[in-house]
Design a protein around this motif. Structure first.
Motif, PDB file in Angstrom:
ATOM      1  N   ARG A   1       1.108  -1.142  -0.040  1.00  0.00           N
ATOM      2  CA  ARG A   1       0.046  -0.604  -0.006  1.00  0.00           C
ATOM      3  C   ARG A   1       0.748   1.293  -0.344  1.00  0.00           C
ATOM      4  O   ARG A   1       1.496   1.459   0.511  1.00  0.00           O
ATOM      5  CB  ARG A   1      -0.870   0.319   1.199  1.00  0.00           C
TER       6      ARG A   1
ATOM      7  N   SER B   1      -3.901  -0.511  -3.692  1.00  0.00           N
ATOM      8  CA  SER B   1      -2.637  -1.630  -3.062  1.00  0.00           C
ATOM      9  C   SER B   1      -2.198  -2.588  -4.166  1.00  0.00           C
ATOM     10  O   SER B   1      -3.667  -3.195  -5.007  1.00  0.00           O
ATOM     11  CB  SER B   1      -3.588  -2.354  -1.893  1.00  0.00           C
TER      12      SER B   1
ATOM     13  N   GLY C   1      -2.577  -8.469  -8.576  1.00  0.00           N
ATOM     14  CA  GLY C   1      -3.870  -7.684  -8.309  1.00  0.00           C
ATOM     15  C   GLY C   1      -3.774  -6.545  -7.954  1.00  0.00           C
ATOM     16  O   GLY C   1      -2.433  -6.164  -7.282  1.00  0.00           O
TER      17      GLY C   1
ATOM     18  N   GLY D   1      -5.980  -3.359  -6.041  1.00  0.00           N
ATOM     19  CA  GLY D   1      -7.155  -2.584  -5.460  1.00  0.00           C
ATOM     20  C   GLY D   1      -7.274  -1.368  -5.424  1.00  0.00           C
ATOM     21  O   GLY D   1      -6.313  -0.050  -5.802  1.00  0.00           O
ATOM     22  N   TYR D   2      -8.574  -0.414  -5.453  1.00  0.00           N
ATOM     23  CA  TYR D   2      -8.495   0.773  -5.691  1.00  0.00           C
ATOM     24  C   TYR D   2     -10.096   0.914  -4.748  1.00  0.00           C
ATOM     25  O   TYR D   2     -10.640   0.581  -4.798  1.00  0.00           O
ATOM     26  CB  TYR D   2      -9.015   1.370  -6.674  1.00  0.00           C
ATOM     27  N   ARG D   3      -9.673   2.473  -3.281  1.00  0.00           N
ATOM     28  CA  ARG D   3     -10.725   2.352  -2.132  1.00  0.00           C
ATOM     29  C   ARG D   3     -10.848   4.237  -3.049  1.00  0.00           C
ATOM     30  O   ARG D   3     -10.699   4.596  -2.522  1.00  0.00           O
ATOM     31  CB  ARG D   3     -10.268   2.727  -1.023  1.00  0.00           C
TER      32      ARG D   3
ATOM     33  N   VAL E   1     -14.400  -1.331  -2.225  1.00  0.00           N
ATOM     34  CA  VAL E   1     -12.955  -1.421  -2.569  1.00  0.00           C
ATOM     35  C   VAL E   1     -13.365  -2.365  -4.322  1.00  0.00           C
ATOM     36  O   VAL E   1     -14.580  -2.782  -4.539  1.00  0.00           O
ATOM     37  CB  VAL E   1     -12.565  -3.214  -1.946  1.00  0.00           C
TER      38      VAL E   1
ATOM     39  N   ASP F   1     -11.826  -4.326  -7.432  1.00  0.00           N
ATOM     40  CA  ASP F   1     -10.192  -5.266  -7.344  1.00  0.00           C
ATOM     41  C   ASP F   1     -10.148  -5.764  -9.094  1.00  0.00           C
ATOM     42  O   ASP F   1     -10.972  -5.970  -9.759  1.00  0.00           O
ATOM     43  CB  ASP F   1     -10.538  -6.129  -6.619  1.00  0.00           C
TER      44      ASP F   1
ATOM     45  N   ASP G   1      -7.756  -8.528 -10.846  1.00  0.00           N
ATOM     46  CA  ASP G   1      -6.310  -9.569 -11.083  1.00  0.00           C
ATOM     47  C   ASP G   1      -6.461 -10.474 -11.969  1.00  0.00           C
ATOM     48  O   ASP G   1      -7.292 -10.635 -12.696  1.00  0.00           O
ATOM     49  CB  ASP G   1      -6.704 -10.361  -8.711  1.00  0.00           C
TER      50      ASP G   1
ATOM     51  N   GLY H   1     -15.977  -6.103  -7.032  1.00  0.00           N
ATOM     52  CA  GLY H   1     -15.999  -4.508  -5.995  1.00  0.00           C
ATOM     53  C   GLY H   1     -16.741  -5.423  -4.768  1.00  0.00           C
ATOM     54  O   GLY H   1     -17.081  -6.441  -4.710  1.00  0.00           O
ATOM     55  N   GLU H   2     -16.705  -4.774  -3.533  1.00  0.00           N
ATOM     56  CA  GLU H   2     -17.332  -5.036  -2.199  1.00  0.00           C
ATOM     57  C   GLU H   2     -17.097  -3.422  -1.369  1.00  0.00           C
ATOM     58  O   GLU H   2     -17.239  -2.356  -1.495  1.00  0.00           O
ATOM     59  CB  GLU H   2     -16.029  -5.965  -1.250  1.00  0.00           C
TER      60      GLU H   2
ATOM     61  N   ARG I   1     -20.957  -8.402  -2.010  1.00  0.00           N
ATOM     62  CA  ARG I   1     -19.658  -7.937  -2.878  1.00  0.00           C
ATOM     63  C   ARG I   1     -20.185  -8.330  -4.268  1.00  0.00           C
ATOM     64  O   ARG I   1     -21.102  -9.940  -3.704  1.00  0.00           O
ATOM     65  CB  ARG I   1     -18.718  -8.722  -2.405  1.00  0.00           C
TER      66      ARG I   1
END
Length: 186
Positions: free
Chosen positions: A65, A75, A101, A103-105, A111, A113, A115, A132-133, A143
């Motif tokens: 991160r 991340s 993978g 990840g983007y927030r 989140v 993702d 991958d 996504g979640e 999710r």
């Protein structure tokens, strides 16, 4: 560092009637700002109508991160599953697979993702996945994701240090997949 333990139950309603049960123990450790490594030891029991076998499996992973303000919402992860390539008589060899993978927030509750699963398609399951979640409340997360021509949905129920997860995946050309897991973090 952080310890975790869990139980997973996976039921594939395919022609083999495969059911997998796994008990796993995980440890993760921050190495430096933004970088952490972890490993999992998993006792895996695999059963079909014709065979029943259990074995141990090992996984490792790294998570980065960035600490730079312009990249703080991102991340990056690298994971190696089944390092020891456990074999299940009558079911086959679990080949070592590599995954990467990002990840983007976009906000604190969401989140997204992307991958690459099974890089090089070693286990003949190579695919790019997107999901996504969303944290709905302090104790509930939803999710969803897609991978080639399949999709999946999931639900997490969290209370203090215990999480119960349910996942459902619609598979093309075969029956659906259901997964239930119970995880404890220490």
């Amino acid at each position: 560092g952080k310890f975790g333990g869990g139980f997973e139950y996976l039921h594939a309603s395919d022609g083999l009637g495969r059911m997998d049960t796994a008990f796993q123990f995980t440890y993760g450790q921050y190495v430096t700002d933004g970088l952490s490594f972890g490993g999992t030891l998993r006792f895996h029991d695999a059963k079909t109508a014709a065979a029943h076998k259990n074995n141990m499996a090992f996984d490792i992973g790294a998570l980065y991160r960035p600490t730079d303000r312009s990249m703080k919402n991102f991340s990056f992860a690298l994971v190696v599953l089944d390092i020891n390539e456990p074999s299940f008589a009558g079911i086959g060899l679990q080949k070592r697979t590599y995954h990467a993978g990002i990840g983007y927030r976009p906000d604190k509750l969401t989140v997204l993702d992307l991958d690459w699963y099974d890089i090089g398609s070693v286990a003949k399951r190579g695919q790019v996945r997107f999901g996504g979640e969303r944290q709905m409340t302090k104790n509930i997360a939803l999710r969803a994701g897609v991978a080639q021509s399949t999709f999946g949905v999931g639900l997490s129920l969290m209370y203090k240090w215990v999480t119960v997860d349910y996942g459902f995946q619609r598979l093309k050309g075969t029956n659906d997949l259901n997964m239930l897991s119970l995880t404890a973090n220490f």
